[in-house]
Scaffold this active site. Structure first.
Site, PDB file in Angstrom:
ATOM      1  N   HIS A  83       0.841  -1.191   0.000  1.00 15.00           N
ATOM      2  CA  HIS A  83       0.000   0.000   0.000  1.00 15.00           C
ATOM      3  C   HIS A  83       0.872   1.235   0.000  1.00 15.00           C
ATOM      4  O   HIS A  83       1.839   1.334   0.750  1.00 15.00           O
ATOM      5  CB  HIS A  83      -0.903   0.026   1.240  1.00 15.00           C
ATOM      6  CG  HIS A  83      -1.771   1.250   1.290  1.00 15.00           C
ATOM      7  ND1 HIS A  83      -2.933   1.359   0.541  1.00 15.00           N
ATOM      8  CD2 HIS A  83      -1.636   2.418   1.948  1.00 15.00           C
ATOM      9  CE1 HIS A  83      -3.468   2.553   0.756  1.00 15.00           C
ATOM     10  NE2 HIS A  83      -2.703   3.214   1.605  1.00 15.00           N
ATOM     11  N   ASP A 162     -15.510   2.089   8.077  1.00 12.58           N
ATOM     12  CA  ASP A 162     -14.487   3.063   7.675  1.00 12.58           C
ATOM     13  C   ASP A 162     -15.070   4.080   6.701  1.00 12.58           C
ATOM     14  O   ASP A 162     -14.805   5.277   6.806  1.00 12.58           O
ATOM     15  CB  ASP A 162     -13.287   2.350   7.045  1.00 12.58           C
ATOM     16  CG  ASP A 162     -12.302   3.346   6.454  1.00 12.58           C
ATOM     17  OD1 ASP A 162     -11.722   4.126   7.230  1.00 12.58           O
ATOM     18  OD2 ASP A 162     -12.141   3.384   5.217  1.00 12.58           O
ATOM     19  N   ARG A 169     -15.382  12.260   9.216  1.00  8.76           N
ATOM     20  CA  ARG A 169     -14.119  12.953   9.515  1.00  8.76           C
ATOM     21  C   ARG A 169     -13.898  14.116   8.561  1.00  8.76           C
ATOM     22  O   ARG A 169     -13.392  15.176   8.936  1.00  8.76           O
ATOM     23  CB  ARG A 169     -12.941  11.966   9.417  1.00  8.76           C
ATOM     24  CG  ARG A 169     -12.853  11.014  10.609  1.00  8.76           C
ATOM     25  CD  ARG A 169     -11.942   9.845  10.325  1.00  8.76           C
ATOM     26  NE  ARG A 169     -10.594  10.273   9.985  1.00  8.76           N
ATOM     27  CZ  ARG A 169      -9.725   9.539   9.271  1.00  8.76           C
ATOM     28  NH1 ARG A 169     -10.072   8.349   8.815  1.00  8.76           N
ATOM     29  NH2 ARG A 169      -8.535   9.993   9.014  1.00  8.76           N
ATOM     30  N   SER A 184      -7.734   3.310   9.501  1.00 12.19           N
ATOM     31  CA  SER A 184      -8.516   3.342   8.266  1.00 12.19           C
ATOM     32  C   SER A 184      -7.798   2.590   7.144  1.00 12.19           C
ATOM     33  O   SER A 184      -8.376   1.712   6.487  1.00 12.19           O
ATOM     34  CB  SER A 184      -8.754   4.808   7.878  1.00 12.19           C
ATOM     35  OG  SER A 184      -9.213   4.935   6.560  1.00 12.19           O
ATOM     36  N   LYS A 188      -8.653  -1.599   5.569  1.00 10.61           N
ATOM     37  CA  LYS A 188      -8.950  -1.944   4.173  1.00 10.61           C
ATOM     38  C   LYS A 188      -8.014  -3.031   3.646  1.00 10.61           C
ATOM     39  O   LYS A 188      -8.422  -3.923   2.909  1.00 10.61           O
ATOM     40  CB  LYS A 188      -8.890  -0.686   3.307  1.00 10.61           C
ATOM     41  CG  LYS A 188     -10.151   0.168   3.496  1.00 10.61           C
ATOM     42  CD  LYS A 188     -10.082   1.497   2.768  1.00 10.61           C
ATOM     43  CE  LYS A 188      -9.305   2.505   3.567  1.00 10.61           C
ATOM     44  NZ  LYS A 188      -9.712   3.888   3.393  1.00 10.61           N
TER      45      LYS A 188
HETATM   46  N1  URA Z   1      -6.463   7.238   3.403  1.00 16.11           N
HETATM   47  C1  URA Z   1      -7.310   6.389   4.006  1.00 16.11           C
HETATM   48  O1  URA Z   1      -7.654   5.347   3.473  1.00 16.11           O
HETATM   49  N2  URA Z   1      -7.789   6.714   5.225  1.00 16.11           N
HETATM   50  C2  URA Z   1      -7.451   7.846   5.850  1.00 16.11           C
HETATM   51  O2  URA Z   1      -7.915   8.056   6.955  1.00 16.11           O
HETATM   52  C3  URA Z   1      -6.580   8.725   5.200  1.00 16.11           C
HETATM   53  C4  URA Z   1      -6.079   8.399   3.973  1.00 16.11           C
END
Ligand code: URA
Ligand code: CA
Length: 435
Positions: A83, A162, A169, A184, A188
């Site tokens: 990632h 999320d 947020r 977050s 994923k």
């Molecule tokens: N990218 C994400 O997937 N989550 C965040 O909180 C910030 C950037």
């Protein structure tokens, strides 16, 4: 009975939340039984009070469990995912997928489109005519078992908690909280089925984290979460004070990826792929040491097997694999317009973010989800930080489908700095953070 107001008060007082309290809040918010205003208050207290590594791991797993989880157990071997926290012209995924797979590590990649200066990995792959990213679960597993690699779009209902929290947020000034970002991102990756995770945390003007200190804190948080929940995780900090490689644009980045797989890629992009790839090969248990892994990666570039595998990926997912030998099969913009230096000297710096915006103005990226991308357009930098430049020499080439590129060209003039004193190119790979 747990009450949300007590959970908020506990965090407000600086205490550590339990797994039960965190799970309660995530379940309740996903189900709609806890309202936005209470979650907003909790998010703001987390912003100020932070979270322990333990709390972040609980939050991550609660979000993972809020939706579907991809089961990759039918694929043999250690599934390693990568990632990147996102930068300008980051072509690494296109290169790493075949590169690492050619070393025997199975790559079952789920990718996104997203908003940004250029499209996501999926858009780039779709620059190849016929390439499709919809595979059934069975096709996906079979292709990874047969070929060692597949790339698909996100399907199913992954981490709905999320999604909901991220949207909240965004409107409550709580995006830039390291525990919230770390959980977050990690939720994923884990929901997508990774056994092991390599993180490329970017630092600099073109990155989400602008300072080295913040990038390092984010990397440490994510590595701690991954290792606490049983996913072997490591991170590197890499420079994003200038775009990575030379190409910024979808089709242009496919060209750059193919050139890199042939061993003719830009130095910085090639090096980053070798560093990240080595970590992936070690985590995938195909090499004992990073040095051994790097040699393997260099060999699959030299002997052409990584490029060949990229061709097989393209063919298996509906594209024309001849593209690896014939780059004219890719979409090409009508105009190539050089941007000429207005003075002589050295490239002393860039604002990577603004260069990305310049590419987006040409149509290379999306500002909103509904925007259509022009796959052919973008920018190729002909100079990077530390290079010499003569007045009238090209600092970049704009690839456009209109002759009217003044706004993009002006952004490049403004944000590629030319000075009289030479500066060293930025250090590409900084710290490596392991669990
Ligand atoms: N990218 C994400 O997937 N989550 C965040 O909180 C910030 C950037
Ligand atoms: Ca690039």
């Amino acid at each position: 009975m747990l009450r949300m107001v007590d959970v908020i008060e506990k965090k407000r007082n600086g205490d550590v939340l339990t797994k039960e309290e965190i799970t309660f809040f995530i379940k309740g918010y996903t189900a709609g039984t806890i309202p936005d205003y209470q979650v907003s208050a909790l998010l703001m207290t987390i912003f100020f009070k932070g979270m322990t590594a333990e709390e972040q791991a609980h939050l991550t797993m609660a979000m993972v469990e809020s939706g579907d989880q991809i089961d990759l157990s039918a694929i043999d071997g250690v599934k390693v995912d990568k990632h990147s926290t996102g930068g300008v012209g980051d072509t690494t995924t296109l290169i790493l997928v075949p590169l690492v797979a050619a070393c025997g590590v199975p790559v079952a990649k789920m990718s996104g489109r997203g908003l940004g200066h250029t499209g996501g990995t999926l858009d780039k792959l779709e620059a190849m005519e016929g390439f499709h990213i919809e595979l059934t679960k069975e096709q996906f597993v079979k292709q990874v078992n047969d070929l060692k690699l597949a790339v698909i779009g996100q399907s199913g209902n992954l981490t709905p908690a999320d999604q909901k929290i991220y949207a909240l947020r965004d409107v409550t000034a709580t995006v830039d909280s390291i525990p919230l970002i770390a959980s977050s991102i990690m939720s994923k990756k884990i929901a997508a089925g990774a056994d092991a995770i390599v993180l490329d945390v970017k630092s600099g003007d073109g990155a989400f984290m602008k300072t080295l200190e913040d990038s390092k804190a984010l990397a440490e948080s994510m590595v701690a979460i991954g290792n606490k929940v049983g996913r072997n995780t490591m991170a590197i900090i890499s420079d994003m004070s200038q775009p990575l490689g030379n190409a910024i644009g979808n089709s242009l980045e496919v060209v750059e990826a193919i050139e890199t797989l042939k061993g003719n890629g830009p130095k910085d992009l090639t090096e980053l792929c070798l560093v990240l790839g080595s970590q992936m090969v070690v985590l995938g248990k195909k090499a004992e040491t990073l040095e051994e892994a790097r040699t393997m990666l260099e060999n699959v570039i030299k002997d052409g097997s990584a490029l060949k595998l990229f061709g097989e990926l393209i063919e298996s997912q509906g594209g024309n694999k001849e593209v690896i030998n014939d780059l004219t099969l890719l979409p090409k913009a009508t105009y190539e317009i050089p941007v000429l230096a207005r003075q002589s000297g050295y490239i002393t710096g860039m604002n990577a973010d603004d260069i990305g915006i310049s590419a987006m103005l040409l149509g290379a990226g999306r500002a909103t989800k509904e925007d259509e991308i022009d796959l052919a357009v973008g920018i190729v930098l002909t100079k990077k930080i530390g290079d010499t430049v003569e007045e009238g020499e090209a600092i970049a080439i704009i690839h456009a489908n209109t002759e009217d590129v003044e706004q993009s060209a002006e952004l490049l003039h403004e944000h590629i700095f030319i000075g009289e004193t030479r500066v060293e190119p930025p250090v590409l790979v900084g710290e490596v953070i392991t669990g």
